[in-house]
Enzyme design. Sequence first.
Site, PDB file in Angstrom:
ATOM      1  N   HIS A   1      22.553   5.227  32.789  1.00 34.30           N
ATOM      2  CA  HIS A   1      23.136   6.507  32.212  1.00 34.30           C
ATOM      3  C   HIS A   1      24.230   6.237  31.588  1.00 34.30           C
TER       4      HIS A   1
ATOM      5  N   ASP B   1      -6.884   3.976   6.835  1.00 32.84           N
ATOM      6  CA  ASP B   1      -7.183   5.341   6.430  1.00 32.84           C
ATOM      7  C   ASP B   1      -8.597   5.616   5.776  1.00 32.84           C
TER       8      ASP B   1
ATOM      9  N   ILE C   1       3.705  15.393   6.441  1.00 31.40           N
ATOM     10  CA  ILE C   1       4.363  15.168   5.276  1.00 31.40           C
ATOM     11  C   ILE C   1       5.153  16.478   4.894  1.00 31.40           C
ATOM     12  N   GLY C   2       4.629  17.430   5.068  1.00 29.04           N
ATOM     13  CA  GLY C   2       5.560  18.942   4.745  1.00 29.04           C
ATOM     14  C   GLY C   2       6.695  19.126   5.327  1.00 29.04           C
TER      15      GLY C   2
ATOM     16  N   MET D   1      -4.614   9.179  10.513  1.00 28.38           N
ATOM     17  CA  MET D   1      -4.097   8.356   9.228  1.00 28.38           C
ATOM     18  C   MET D   1      -2.828   7.831   9.382  1.00 28.38           C
TER      19      MET D   1
ATOM     20  N   GLY E   1       0.806  -1.087  -0.057  1.00 34.61           N
ATOM     21  CA  GLY E   1       0.035   0.037   0.018  1.00 34.61           C
ATOM     22  C   GLY E   1       0.853   1.106   0.072  1.00 34.61           C
ATOM     23  N   THR E   2       0.261   2.358   0.292  1.00 33.45           N
ATOM     24  CA  THR E   2       0.859   3.578   0.365  1.00 33.45           C
ATOM     25  C   THR E   2       2.126   3.558   1.217  1.00 33.45           C
TER      26      THR E   2
ATOM     27  N   THR F   1      -8.861   0.270   1.734  1.00 30.97           N
ATOM     28  CA  THR F   1      -8.374   0.662   0.712  1.00 30.97           C
ATOM     29  C   THR F   1      -7.723   2.135   0.798  1.00 30.97           C
TER      30      THR F   1
HETATM   31  P1  FAD Z   1      -2.731   2.133   2.154  1.00 29.78           P
HETATM   32  O1  FAD Z   1      -1.560   1.805   2.679  1.00 29.78           O
HETATM   33  O2  FAD Z   1      -3.060   3.221   1.586  1.00 29.78           O
HETATM   34  O3  FAD Z   1      -3.330   0.877   1.343  1.00 29.78           O
HETATM   35  C1  FAD Z   1      -4.384   0.715   0.612  1.00 29.78           C
HETATM   36  C2  FAD Z   1      -4.152  -0.272  -0.432  1.00 29.78           C
HETATM   37  O4  FAD Z   1      -5.580  -0.497  -1.218  1.00 29.78           O
HETATM   38  C3  FAD Z   1      -3.327   0.267  -1.655  1.00 29.78           C
HETATM   39  O5  FAD Z   1      -2.565  -0.613  -1.992  1.00 29.78           O
HETATM   40  C4  FAD Z   1      -4.386   0.554  -2.639  1.00 29.78           C
HETATM   41  O6  FAD Z   1      -3.632   0.351  -3.876  1.00 29.78           O
HETATM   42  C5  FAD Z   1      -5.585  -0.566  -2.448  1.00 29.78           C
HETATM   43  N1  FAD Z   1      -6.598  -0.502  -3.193  1.00 29.78           N
HETATM   44  C6  FAD Z   1      -7.205   0.745  -3.136  1.00 29.78           C
HETATM   45  N2  FAD Z   1      -8.648   0.516  -3.778  1.00 29.78           N
HETATM   46  C7  FAD Z   1      -8.522  -0.797  -4.134  1.00 29.78           C
HETATM   47  C8  FAD Z   1      -9.337  -1.646  -4.902  1.00 29.78           C
HETATM   48  N3  FAD Z   1     -10.696  -0.999  -5.211  1.00 29.78           N
HETATM   49  N4  FAD Z   1      -9.112  -2.854  -5.268  1.00 29.78           N
HETATM   50  C9  FAD Z   1      -7.986  -3.349  -4.862  1.00 29.78           C
HETATM   51  N5  FAD Z   1      -7.100  -2.510  -4.086  1.00 29.78           N
HETATM   52  C10 FAD Z   1      -7.310  -1.404  -3.714  1.00 29.78           C
HETATM   53  N6  FAD Z   1       2.268   6.533   8.706  1.00 29.78           N
HETATM   54  C11 FAD Z   1       3.065   6.185   9.712  1.00 29.78           C
HETATM   55  O7  FAD Z   1       2.504   5.620  10.758  1.00 29.78           O
HETATM   56  N7  FAD Z   1       4.410   6.366   9.854  1.00 29.78           N
HETATM   57  C12 FAD Z   1       4.883   6.998   8.974  1.00 29.78           C
HETATM   58  O8  FAD Z   1       6.252   7.320   8.961  1.00 29.78           O
HETATM   59  C13 FAD Z   1       4.167   7.462   7.715  1.00 29.78           C
HETATM   60  N8  FAD Z   1       4.699   8.099   6.757  1.00 29.78           N
HETATM   61  C14 FAD Z   1       4.028   8.270   5.582  1.00 29.78           C
HETATM   62  C15 FAD Z   1       4.883   9.041   4.646  1.00 29.78           C
HETATM   63  C16 FAD Z   1       3.861   9.494   3.540  1.00 29.78           C
HETATM   64  C17 FAD Z   1       4.915  10.356   2.290  1.00 29.78           C
HETATM   65  C18 FAD Z   1       2.725   9.176   3.401  1.00 29.78           C
HETATM   66  C19 FAD Z   1       1.795   9.494   2.145  1.00 29.78           C
HETATM   67  C20 FAD Z   1       2.007   8.504   4.387  1.00 29.78           C
HETATM   68  C21 FAD Z   1       2.654   8.145   5.493  1.00 29.78           C
HETATM   69  N9  FAD Z   1       2.147   7.428   6.583  1.00 29.78           N
HETATM   70  C22 FAD Z   1       2.846   7.180   7.775  1.00 29.78           C
HETATM   71  C23 FAD Z   1       0.712   7.132   6.476  1.00 29.78           C
HETATM   72  C24 FAD Z   1       0.454   5.728   6.145  1.00 29.78           C
HETATM   73  O9  FAD Z   1       1.137   5.689   4.927  1.00 29.78           O
HETATM   74  C25 FAD Z   1      -0.870   5.217   6.072  1.00 29.78           C
HETATM   75  O10 FAD Z   1      -1.626   5.780   7.272  1.00 29.78           O
HETATM   76  C26 FAD Z   1      -1.032   3.813   5.742  1.00 29.78           C
HETATM   77  O11 FAD Z   1      -0.564   3.435   4.697  1.00 29.78           O
HETATM   78  C27 FAD Z   1      -2.641   3.488   5.754  1.00 29.78           C
HETATM   79  O12 FAD Z   1      -2.897   2.011   5.644  1.00 29.78           O
HETATM   80  P2  FAD Z   1      -3.981   1.390   4.838  1.00 29.78           P
HETATM   81  O13 FAD Z   1      -3.928   0.075   4.756  1.00 29.78           O
HETATM   82  O14 FAD Z   1      -5.425   1.873   5.536  1.00 29.78           O
HETATM   83  O15 FAD Z   1      -4.151   2.028   3.557  1.00 29.78           O
HETATM   84  P1  NAD Z   2      -1.648  16.931   7.713  1.00 29.53           P
HETATM   85  O1  NAD Z   2      -2.883  16.929   8.122  1.00 29.53           O
HETATM   86  O2  NAD Z   2      -0.493  16.346   8.725  1.00 29.53           O
HETATM   87  O3  NAD Z   2      -1.109  18.166   7.282  1.00 29.53           O
HETATM   88  C1  NAD Z   2      -1.611  19.086   6.491  1.00 29.53           C
HETATM   89  C2  NAD Z   2      -1.275  20.642   6.601  1.00 29.53           C
HETATM   90  O4  NAD Z   2      -1.712  21.418   5.534  1.00 29.53           O
HETATM   91  C3  NAD Z   2      -1.783  21.168   8.009  1.00 29.53           C
HETATM   92  O5  NAD Z   2      -0.698  21.775   8.670  1.00 29.53           O
HETATM   93  C4  NAD Z   2      -2.716  22.147   7.344  1.00 29.53           C
HETATM   94  O6  NAD Z   2      -2.968  23.099   8.331  1.00 29.53           O
HETATM   95  C5  NAD Z   2      -1.990  22.755   6.163  1.00 29.53           C
HETATM   96  N1  NAD Z   2      -2.950  23.205   5.155  1.00 29.53           N
HETATM   97  C6  NAD Z   2      -4.195  22.847   4.782  1.00 29.53           C
HETATM   98  N2  NAD Z   2      -4.885  23.559   3.575  1.00 29.53           N
HETATM   99  C7  NAD Z   2      -3.742  24.429   3.705  1.00 29.53           C
HETATM  100  C8  NAD Z   2      -3.880  25.628   2.704  1.00 29.53           C
HETATM  101  N3  NAD Z   2      -4.577  25.832   1.868  1.00 29.53           N
HETATM  102  N4  NAD Z   2      -2.572  26.351   2.606  1.00 29.53           N
HETATM  103  C9  NAD Z   2      -1.674  26.015   3.279  1.00 29.53           C
HETATM  104  N5  NAD Z   2      -1.768  25.056   4.408  1.00 29.53           N
HETATM  105  C10 NAD Z   2      -2.679  24.378   4.395  1.00 29.53           C
HETATM  106  O7  NAD Z   2      -1.413  16.236   6.394  1.00 29.53           O
HETATM  107  P2  NAD Z   2      -0.151  15.809   5.457  1.00 29.53           P
HETATM  108  O8  NAD Z   2       1.078  16.236   5.967  1.00 29.53           O
HETATM  109  O9  NAD Z   2      -0.437  15.855   4.028  1.00 29.53           O
HETATM  110  O10 NAD Z   2      -0.088  13.984   5.759  1.00 29.53           O
HETATM  111  C11 NAD Z   2      -1.308  13.473   5.438  1.00 29.53           C
HETATM  112  C12 NAD Z   2      -1.345  12.163   6.379  1.00 29.53           C
HETATM  113  O11 NAD Z   2      -0.433  11.387   6.250  1.00 29.53           O
HETATM  114  C13 NAD Z   2      -1.487  12.407   7.690  1.00 29.53           C
HETATM  115  O12 NAD Z   2      -2.746  12.199   8.533  1.00 29.53           O
HETATM  116  C14 NAD Z   2      -0.407  11.846   8.421  1.00 29.53           C
HETATM  117  O13 NAD Z   2      -0.962  11.247   9.621  1.00 29.53           O
HETATM  118  C15 NAD Z   2       0.085  10.678   7.387  1.00 29.53           C
HETATM  119  N6  NAD Z   2       1.461  10.922   7.774  1.00 29.53           N
HETATM  120  C16 NAD Z   2       2.075  10.218   8.553  1.00 29.53           C
HETATM  121  C17 NAD Z   2       3.533  10.504   8.840  1.00 29.53           C
HETATM  122  C18 NAD Z   2       4.330   9.916  10.010  1.00 29.53           C
HETATM  123  O14 NAD Z   2       3.668   9.332  10.861  1.00 29.53           O
HETATM  124  N7  NAD Z   2       5.621  10.213  10.276  1.00 29.53           N
HETATM  125  C19 NAD Z   2       4.328  10.783   7.806  1.00 29.53           C
HETATM  126  C20 NAD Z   2       3.837  11.359   6.798  1.00 29.53           C
HETATM  127  C21 NAD Z   2       2.502  11.125   6.566  1.00 29.53           C
END
Ligand code: FAD
Ligand code: NAD
Length: 467
Positions: free
Chosen positions: A445, A313, A185-186, A319, A41-42, A144
């Site tokens: 320590h 998610d 992410i930012g 998420m 996945g993601t 998904t």
């Molecule tokens: P996903 O991982 O999104 O998986 C969903 C899967 O479903 C995908 O593979 C998709 O292709 C598949 N799918 C969708 N629709 C269908 C369909 N109809 N049929 C078949 N397959 C389908 N979280 C953390 O806890 N720690 C982190 O460090 C972290 N870093 C992140 C960094 C980035 C850049 C991003 C974008 C996210 C990050 N996250 C992090 C968030 C994390 O990736 C998600 O919370 C997590 O992947 C959610 O898991 P999920 O199983 O719900 O969905």
């Molecule tokens: P986020 O919700 O963490 O941050 C989005 C940011 O965008 C917020 O600070 C918000 O105020 C700002 N924003 C919204 N609209 C705006 C606008 N019009 N102009 C300027 N700023 C604006 O979302 P994300 O960073 O996109 O991450 C998405 C999800 O992925 C999060 O829910 C996060 O939990 C997950 N994620 C987790 C990790 C981790 O666990 N280390 C890493 C990456 C992503």
Amino acid sequence: MEKQFDIVVIGAGPGGYVAAIRAAQLGYRTAIVEKYSTLGGTCTNVGCIPSKALLDSTEHFYEASEKFKTHGIELDNLRINFDQLMKRKNDVVKQNTSGLSFLMKKNKIEVIEGKASFLNNTSIKVSGNGGDWNVRSNYFIIATGSKPSGIPGVEIDKTRIITSTEALSLETLPKDMIIIGGGVIGVEMASIYARVGTKVTIVEYANDLLPTMDHDLGKELKKLFLKRGISVLLNHKVQSATNEGNSVHLKYLDENNEQKEMVSEYCLVAVGRKPYTEGLGLENTNIKLDERGRIKTNQLLQTNDSNIYAIGDVVAGPMLAHKAEEEGAFVAETINGQKPHIHYHLIPGVVYTWPEIASVGYTEEQLQKENKSYNTGKFPFIASGRARAAMEPEGFVKVLSDPKYGEILGVHVIGPRAADLITQAVIGMYYETTAEDMFRMSYAHPTYSEAMKEAYLIASGQGAINL
Ligand code: FAD
Ligand code: NAD
């Protein structure tokens, strides 16, 4: 072509693959459907894993360029090999996705590649390269996931105006980059690119970085980012971004509501993610979505069709990969008649900047909003011997505890290895320990964890030893 299972999981992210493994462990004939050719996945393909691989590589570079000399290590001609940086990241992703394929085989889970769409509440159609399958099952688990959100006036074209997915796979090192959104992410992507020389500007709508976390964390991070040359524009409102061929033109309102413009090689849009249910055929079921497009479930994560569950998610809650994983195991065990429990309040949040940021429980702002009184224990890493030895003096531990009973209400850390330190706070809070319980234990320590002990000492009213 037809197939029949006990449990079918749709989506192979951390929610889906954990649900499938747990279901198979419990003896169910299990299948997992994934529309992409790799599992994970993601998180595994374009999220947690590749971002952490790049964060680690770039932090090594930053350390080597900024700190090694002080340690007495002299390096000449230090430079980034961007292709190799990305290649290693791709290799790490591959190791993880291959590991998941192995786990599916080991647990005798059938992997069906293709996009799933409900025909009714007991069957789905899976359309993939191998043709169409009609897959029947007693139970379905929807996992998904999510996709990046956008904002009005900014069309994500994936070439100049990009999401985290493209930012994790750029072919050349950008000269400069605007990041819309100073959330998780930012700030992680800003760290990656700023460390290797990209001029990064974060444009954030709220008045702090990481606005949903305890505000002291975002304030401290801003200071550290400014020191590292990252521009942070808070209270700024983006109006539009346009792809001008080799650059992006951004128009925004600054904190005084004055219109300003900025040009950059890339604009990364990181303004949150939205649940993904497109093409899932939910109209052929009784499943309902909430106002934010998330699948509605009850406390057992059951949808309006009682044999269909939804996790990760695509449902309410943070998420996060580990939240999705907990829900995956929870649902498999619930179907099995067990009574598992998820302590949602104690799901830690971690941000992999350096220093790292980690949080669990209530933030100070939440306690104030709920008119709850609290004690604060704040200990800076600069007062830790271990941190000084390692040249890691930045950040602090902040403990919030109940003034009457001492129960720990929240722990917020910005500092070295905060991601791992937070686990002890989760354990403490899980067992409803007090700040005193937490400081009465022996901490080795010198360790970073001693900063946690000192913060518990202060919160409990006894006062720190080393401050
Ligand atoms: P996903 O991982 O999104 O998986 C969903 C899967 O479903 C995908 O593979 C998709 O292709 C598949 N799918 C969708 N629709 C269908 C369909 N109809 N049929 C078949 N397959 C389908 N979280 C953390 O806890 N720690 C982190 O460090 C972290 N870093 C992140 C960094 C980035 C850049 C991003 C974008 C996210 C990050 N996250 C992090 C968030 C994390 O990736 C998600 O919370 C997590 O992947 C959610 O898991 P999920 O199983 O719900 O969905
Ligand atoms: P986020 O919700 O963490 O941050 C989005 C940011 O965008 C917020 O600070 C918000 O105020 C700002 N924003 C919204 N609209 C705006 C606008 N019009 N102009 C300027 N700023 C604006 O979302 P994300 O960073 O996109 O991450 C998405 C999800 O992925 C999060 O829910 C996060 O939990 C997950 N994620 C987790 C990790 C981790 O666990 N280390 C890493 C990456 C992503």
